[in-house]
Design a protein around this motif. Structure first.
Motif, short mmCIF file in Angstrom:
data_model
loop_
_atom_site.label_atom_id
_atom_site.label_comp_id
_atom_site.label_asym_id
_atom_site.label_seq_id
_atom_site.Cartn_x
_atom_site.Cartn_y
_atom_site.Cartn_z
N ALA A 144 42.24 28.74 48.40
CA ALA A 144 43.08 28.57 47.22
C ALA A 144 42.23 28.25 46.00
O ALA A 144 42.45 28.79 44.90
CB ALA A 144 44.12 27.47 47.45
N GLU A 146 38.99 28.99 45.63
CA GLU A 146 38.20 30.18 45.31
C GLU A 146 39.05 31.24 44.61
O GLU A 146 38.59 31.90 43.68
CB GLU A 146 37.53 30.74 46.57
CG GLU A 146 36.42 29.84 47.07
CD GLU A 146 35.64 30.42 48.23
OE1 GLU A 146 35.70 31.65 48.46
OE2 GLU A 146 34.94 29.64 48.91
N ALA A 147 40.30 31.40 45.03
CA ALA A 147 41.19 32.35 44.37
C ALA A 147 41.43 31.94 42.92
O ALA A 147 41.42 32.78 42.01
CB ALA A 147 42.52 32.47 45.12
N ALA A 148 41.61 30.63 42.69
CA ALA A 148 41.81 30.14 41.32
C ALA A 148 40.58 30.41 40.45
O ALA A 148 40.71 30.69 39.25
CB ALA A 148 42.14 28.65 41.34
N LEU A 150 38.81 32.93 40.53
CA LEU A 150 38.80 34.36 40.19
C LEU A 150 39.89 34.75 39.20
O LEU A 150 39.98 35.92 38.82
CB LEU A 150 38.94 35.20 41.46
CG LEU A 150 37.85 35.05 42.50
CD1 LEU A 150 38.18 35.87 43.73
CD2 LEU A 150 36.50 35.44 41.93
N ASP A 151 40.71 33.80 38.80
CA ASP A 151 41.84 34.10 37.92
C ASP A 151 41.46 34.76 36.59
O ASP A 151 42.28 35.42 35.98
CB ASP A 151 42.68 32.85 37.64
CG ASP A 151 43.60 32.49 38.81
OD1 ASP A 151 43.79 33.34 39.70
OD2 ASP A 151 44.12 31.36 38.81
N GLY A 152 40.21 34.59 36.16
CA GLY A 152 39.77 35.21 34.91
C GLY A 152 39.52 36.71 35.02
O GLY A 152 39.27 37.38 34.02
N THR A 154 40.91 40.54 36.49
CA THR A 154 42.07 41.28 36.98
C THR A 154 41.83 41.64 38.45
O THR A 154 40.70 41.56 38.94
CB THR A 154 42.30 42.58 36.19
OG1 THR A 154 41.20 43.46 36.45
CG2 THR A 154 42.44 42.30 34.69
N GLU A 155 42.87 42.08 39.12
CA GLU A 155 42.71 42.50 40.52
C GLU A 155 41.72 43.66 40.62
O GLU A 155 40.88 43.69 41.52
CB GLU A 155 44.05 42.90 41.13
CG GLU A 155 44.90 41.69 41.49
CD GLU A 155 46.16 42.09 42.24
OE1 GLU A 155 46.07 42.94 43.15
OE2 GLU A 155 47.21 41.53 41.92
N GLN A 158 38.23 42.36 40.27
CA GLN A 158 37.81 41.67 41.49
C GLN A 158 37.38 42.67 42.55
O GLN A 158 36.35 42.47 43.22
CB GLN A 158 38.95 40.79 42.02
CG GLN A 158 39.24 39.59 41.13
CD GLN A 158 40.42 38.80 41.61
OE1 GLN A 158 40.63 38.63 42.80
NE2 GLN A 158 41.23 38.30 40.67
#
Length: 179
Positions: A144, A146-148, A150-152, A154-155, A158
């Motif tokens: 969770a 690590e996912a946060a 990456l929020d900067g 886009t999919e 990523q």
């Protein structure tokens, strides 16, 4: 000559890599610092991401090495059991380092090892019920965070970045001058 890569926004320059490259370009303009732009930045990201991850592990009574052992056992699937040699290979640590981790995790009741005479390196290591529960919860929280982080991106960014890093990892592995 070093090619300068300008940051896309002020937030992108917080790692100081572009500034360092500019300084090296002034001091030693013939030296190619592209590796610093990528590998230096990757190192900075890793060092910056590490404290929040380690804080999660600490809330579960673990250090990062112990978490690695638990996660390796958990992702192996039921019965969550591996031989020490399999763990050693997946963790890329010394056998002494693994023995120390296994001893601490056994004492904490998170893993168990078959008790028999002979070479302890061949005795399977498996998660206890408490080890399974703790590993699952710590891993969920770790992912969770690590996912946060990456929020900067886009999919699509990523996915592209993961593909590029996979390619770079392959190149680094193929060209490394050591074992």
């Amino acid at each position: 000559m070093s090619r300068q890569i300008e940051p896309a926004s002020p937030a992108c320059s917080q790692d100081g890599i572009d500034e360092r490259r500019a300084q090296w370009a002034a001091e030693l303009p013939e030296v190619d610092t592209r590796g610093m732009a990528i590998l230096g930045r990757a190192r900075w990201i890793t060092l910056t991401a590490r404290p929040p991850t380690e804080a999660i592990f600490k809330t579960h009574g673990l250090d990062s090495g112990e978490a690695d052992v638990l996660f390796s056992l958990l992702r192996s699937g039921p019965p969550y059991r591996l031989r020490p040699t399999e763990l050693f290979r997946s963790l890329m640590i010394s056998s002494g380092g693994l023995t120390d981790r296994l001893n601490r995790l056994t004492k904490a009741g998170l893993i168990r090892r078959a008790s028999a005479e002979g070479d302890g390196r061949s005795l399977p290591v498996e998660l206890t019920e408490e080890g399974i529960a703790r590993a699952r919860e710590a891993f969920r929280e770790d992912m969770a965070i690590e996912a946060a982080m990456l929020d900067g991106l886009t999919e699509d960014e990523q996915v592209r970045l993961a593909d590029l890093l996979r390619k770079l990892a392959s190149t680094v592995t193929a060209t490394r001058p050591f074992g």
